[in-house]
Every structure is written in structure tokens, then in C-alpha cells.
Design an enzyme around this catalytic site. Sequence first.
Site, PDB file in Angstrom:
ATOM      1  N   PHE A 151      -3.901 -11.506  10.230  1.00 24.31           N
ATOM      2  CA  PHE A 151      -4.597 -11.355   8.946  1.00 24.31           C
ATOM      3  C   PHE A 151      -5.013 -12.727   8.457  1.00 24.31           C
ATOM      4  O   PHE A 151      -4.191 -13.631   8.330  1.00 24.31           O
ATOM      5  CB  PHE A 151      -3.708 -10.674   7.895  1.00 24.31           C
ATOM      6  CG  PHE A 151      -4.462 -10.412   6.621  1.00 24.31           C
ATOM      7  CD1 PHE A 151      -5.325  -9.322   6.522  1.00 24.31           C
ATOM      8  CD2 PHE A 151      -4.367 -11.280   5.539  1.00 24.31           C
ATOM      9  CE1 PHE A 151      -6.068  -9.101   5.366  1.00 24.31           C
ATOM     10  CE2 PHE A 151      -5.108 -11.057   4.383  1.00 24.31           C
ATOM     11  CZ  PHE A 151      -5.950  -9.960   4.295  1.00 24.31           C
ATOM     12  N   ASP A 192      -2.804 -20.900  10.461  1.00 25.93           N
ATOM     13  CA  ASP A 192      -2.885 -20.266   9.145  1.00 25.93           C
ATOM     14  C   ASP A 192      -1.459 -20.192   8.598  1.00 25.93           C
ATOM     15  O   ASP A 192      -0.672 -19.339   8.996  1.00 25.93           O
ATOM     16  CB  ASP A 192      -3.516 -18.878   9.291  1.00 25.93           C
ATOM     17  CG  ASP A 192      -3.610 -18.139   7.956  1.00 25.93           C
ATOM     18  OD1 ASP A 192      -2.844 -18.477   7.044  1.00 25.93           O
ATOM     19  OD2 ASP A 192      -4.430 -17.202   7.862  1.00 25.93           O
ATOM     20  N   LYS A 243      -1.528 -19.333  -1.442  1.00 26.01           N
ATOM     21  CA  LYS A 243      -0.339 -18.633  -1.948  1.00 26.01           C
ATOM     22  C   LYS A 243       0.596 -19.528  -2.771  1.00 26.01           C
ATOM     23  O   LYS A 243       0.312 -19.813  -3.915  1.00 26.01           O
ATOM     24  CB  LYS A 243       0.379 -17.953  -0.791  1.00 26.01           C
ATOM     25  CG  LYS A 243      -0.469 -16.776  -0.226  1.00 26.01           C
ATOM     26  CD  LYS A 243       0.388 -15.772   0.455  1.00 26.01           C
ATOM     27  CE  LYS A 243      -0.382 -14.616   1.064  1.00 26.01           C
ATOM     28  NZ  LYS A 243      -0.544 -13.491   0.187  1.00 26.01           N
TER      29      LYS A 243
HETATM   30  C1  PLP Z   1      -1.757 -15.354   6.702  1.00 24.97           C
HETATM   31  C2  PLP Z   1      -2.762 -15.105   5.616  1.00 24.97           C
HETATM   32  N1  PLP Z   1      -3.984 -15.654   5.706  1.00 24.97           N
HETATM   33  C3  PLP Z   1      -4.906 -15.465   4.762  1.00 24.97           C
HETATM   34  C4  PLP Z   1      -4.663 -14.681   3.655  1.00 24.97           C
HETATM   35  C5  PLP Z   1      -5.738 -14.469   2.631  1.00 24.97           C
HETATM   36  O1  PLP Z   1      -5.414 -15.130   1.452  1.00 24.97           O
HETATM   37  P1  PLP Z   1      -6.194 -14.765   0.083  1.00 24.97           P
HETATM   38  O2  PLP Z   1      -5.801 -13.367  -0.265  1.00 24.97           O
HETATM   39  O3  PLP Z   1      -5.679 -15.783  -0.902  1.00 24.97           O
HETATM   40  O4  PLP Z   1      -7.639 -14.900   0.340  1.00 24.97           O
HETATM   41  C6  PLP Z   1      -3.414 -14.080   3.530  1.00 24.97           C
HETATM   42  C7  PLP Z   1      -3.137 -13.200   2.392  1.00 24.97           C
HETATM   43  O5  PLP Z   1      -2.289 -12.333   2.420  1.00 24.97           O
HETATM   44  C8  PLP Z   1      -2.438 -14.293   4.530  1.00 24.97           C
HETATM   45  O6  PLP Z   1      -1.228 -13.725   4.463  1.00 24.97           O
END
Ligand code: PLP
Length: 391
Positions: free
Chosen positions: A128, A215, A244
Site C-alpha cells: 500500500f 516506504d 503519519k
Molecule cells: C505504507 C503506507 N504508504 C503510504 C500511505 C499513504 O499515506 P496517506 O494516507 O497519508 O496518503 C499509507 C497510509 O496508510 C501507508 O501505510
Amino acid sequence: MPEHVMPTYKRLPVSFDHGEGVWLRDTDNRQYLDALSGIAVCGLGHAHPAVTAAVCDQAGKLVHTSNLYGIELQSQLADRLCAVAEMERVFFANSGAEANEAAIKIARLYGHSKGITSPAIIVMENSFHGRTLATLTATGNRRIQAGFEPLVRGFLRAPYNDIEAIRTIASNKNDAVAVLVEPIQGEGGINLPDADYLREIRALCDEFGWLMMLDEIQTGMCRTGQWFAWQHSGARPDVMTLAKSLGNGVPIGACLARGAAAELMQPGSHGSTFGGNPLACRAGLAVIETMEQEHLADHVQQTGQQLLEGLRKTLGDAPGVREIRGLGLMLGIELDRPCAELVGRALDQGLLINVTAERVIRLLPPLIITTRQIDILIEKLSVLVRSFLEE
Ligand SMILES: Cc1ncc(COP(=O)(O)O)c(C=O)c1O
């Protein structure tokens, strides 16, 4: 629920009014133990005094100017982040998806700098990375992509935790320029790769001249018991994304880079109106300072171990529990059946949890959780899960 808000979320029937530490109070003044932290956002818990004071003070001074001007707090936050992350440069955004967009753009610039006209990024199944068009394309989940086709070109997919699959891509294609991967998959079900996985990716990236892009949006900022999850393995990436917990709830994202990857963005290459504004950066600085002062990474190692062992003791032998796994305060309890309804049942018992990948109970409590509060969490959760499995 509000008629004029687009129904992109299936919301639980509760609204919170205020919080303190790991506790939240709803609009009827009912108390909840928050074992989710707004999905790994409020690492320092709710209304942490240091963050509250910093944000209030900054709001009274200066909230926003523009990236057309120097922003002293942005430079300070970049310095602090680069020091803890062993990186060289930072682009500030407002969310995780935007931080990943910046990483994707860096990978493309990197490819073009090497004369590759259609550079591709290797991404993983079950991953994700966000909801913008490029990040949902990078995401390895068809349900998130469905309806938004045509997707963005330039991504190649491999199963998670399968280094041979990446090697096969390397031998088949010559337009790959980067690997984008979560050190632990969060939304995908708290999937921990083998101990060598990141080191092997690092070695492949070095061998083929690719950028290793991590990520760390969910895993970063002490969540796993190190500042960043890659530090458990020593496999330092070229690009790393954060969001986050960085602002403890004040929206901020960051894309960090080092080496060649840090040199690619130039004036005009990328931008953001809000990204790295004084308010968000002040919050980020308060978060880093507090995490340092409170030795939060060490605390997370201890409390994470306590939570993992406690859950394994109380639930490990329950019929229907497949596996209890995690690192630091990022834990999953995988059941043998779909269990989304546990979220509502936990809410009724004053506990906030999440279920992801249909069968995995996901726990991401505030990192400041005490050992006593961990005991309460284990107790509440084991009663709930056992009664669910016994039905
Ligand atoms: C691993 C990871 N990458 C990217 C995101 C996307 O972040 P945002 O919701 O702040 O765009 C998330 C959100 O849950 C995530 O867990």
C-alpha cells in the site's frame, strides 16, 4: 453521518471529542483505549503537551508563508530528520501519498538521467502506497485500483518477500531503475519479510544501479523500535518516505534522499503550496525532540516485546488464531476467518483496533503506551478475540 461529505469511508458510529495519551473520549464522554493511533499517526498519543505547546505557540506566530521564501523551521526539521535517518536531503509534502509521489518522480528523473526513456519501478504485491493515481498504481491491491483505470505506466510487480522474483525482473527487463517497498507491509496484513530481505534488495540495487526506495510511512518514527525499520537490518535506502507519526496528527509528509537521488530535484522540478510550512515543521520538530528525550525507540522495543509475548501467551493457543506477529508496536493477529466485525465489538468494549487484509487484527497503539496500559490492552483484546472465535 454528514450528507455533504463524500462517502469514501465506511465510518464507525462514534465521534471523538478529546483525548489524552492513549485515551480518547467520545462526544458522550465515554472512554476508549486507542490501540490504533489514528492508523499509526499519534505516536506520542493524544494532546501530547510538547506538541500542543509547540503548535499553539507557532499558530500564534506564523502558520504559513510559501516555499517562495526561506522557511527556517523547514531547514531545521530537514537537518534533524537527515541526522536521525542518515540521509542528505528532504522534500516536504502533506501526506504519505505525496511523499511517495515525490519518490516516484525522483526514480523517473534518475532513470532519465541514465538515458532510460521509460523508467520502471519494481513494486510489490499486497503493498500500500497511497490513493493518488501513481501511488494507487504502485499499490498491490486490485480493489484499490478498480474503477480508476487507466493506471499509470512504469511499474513492475513482484511478490513481497521474494528476492528471486526481483532478480528475475532484473534479468528480463532493462528499464527498471528502482525498487519501492515497505520494510513491513502494514495495510497488507502486518507482513514481516525474512531477516535478509532488505539487505538482499540493497545488494540487488547496488548490482543493477537501481534506487532502493523504502516506504516508511507506517513503520517510521520509532514505530518498530528503531527510528526507521530499515535500521534493524542496516540496509540503508537511497530514498525513504515518511508521513503519519512525523507530525503526530498535523499533516506532513517527507521524502528523504541521499547520494545521486538527493541531487535530482531542481528549482521547478516539484513543489507543494503547503509542504513544509512553519506550523507543520514546528510540529515535526517537537515530535523528533520528544521522541529523543523520551528514548521512545527503546521504550517501544520493551513494550512491543511485552505486547507480543502477552498476546502469544493469552491467544497463541486459541483455535482459530493462525499467527501473532509484529515488530515493536506494529502487531498483527492473523485469524483463520474474516474478522472485520471485531472492530465494532471492540468499540462497544471501549477499545479501538483495526482489521486489515480481512483476517488480520492490526494493533498500532501510541508509542508512549505504558506497561500497565499494555496489560489492559492484552486483557481486553484476548477476551474479545476468544469469545469471537468460540462462537
Ligand atoms: C505504507 C503506507 N504508504 C503510504 C500511505 C499513504 O499515506 P496517506 O494516507 O497519508 O496518503 C499509507 C497510509 O496508510 C501507508 O501505510
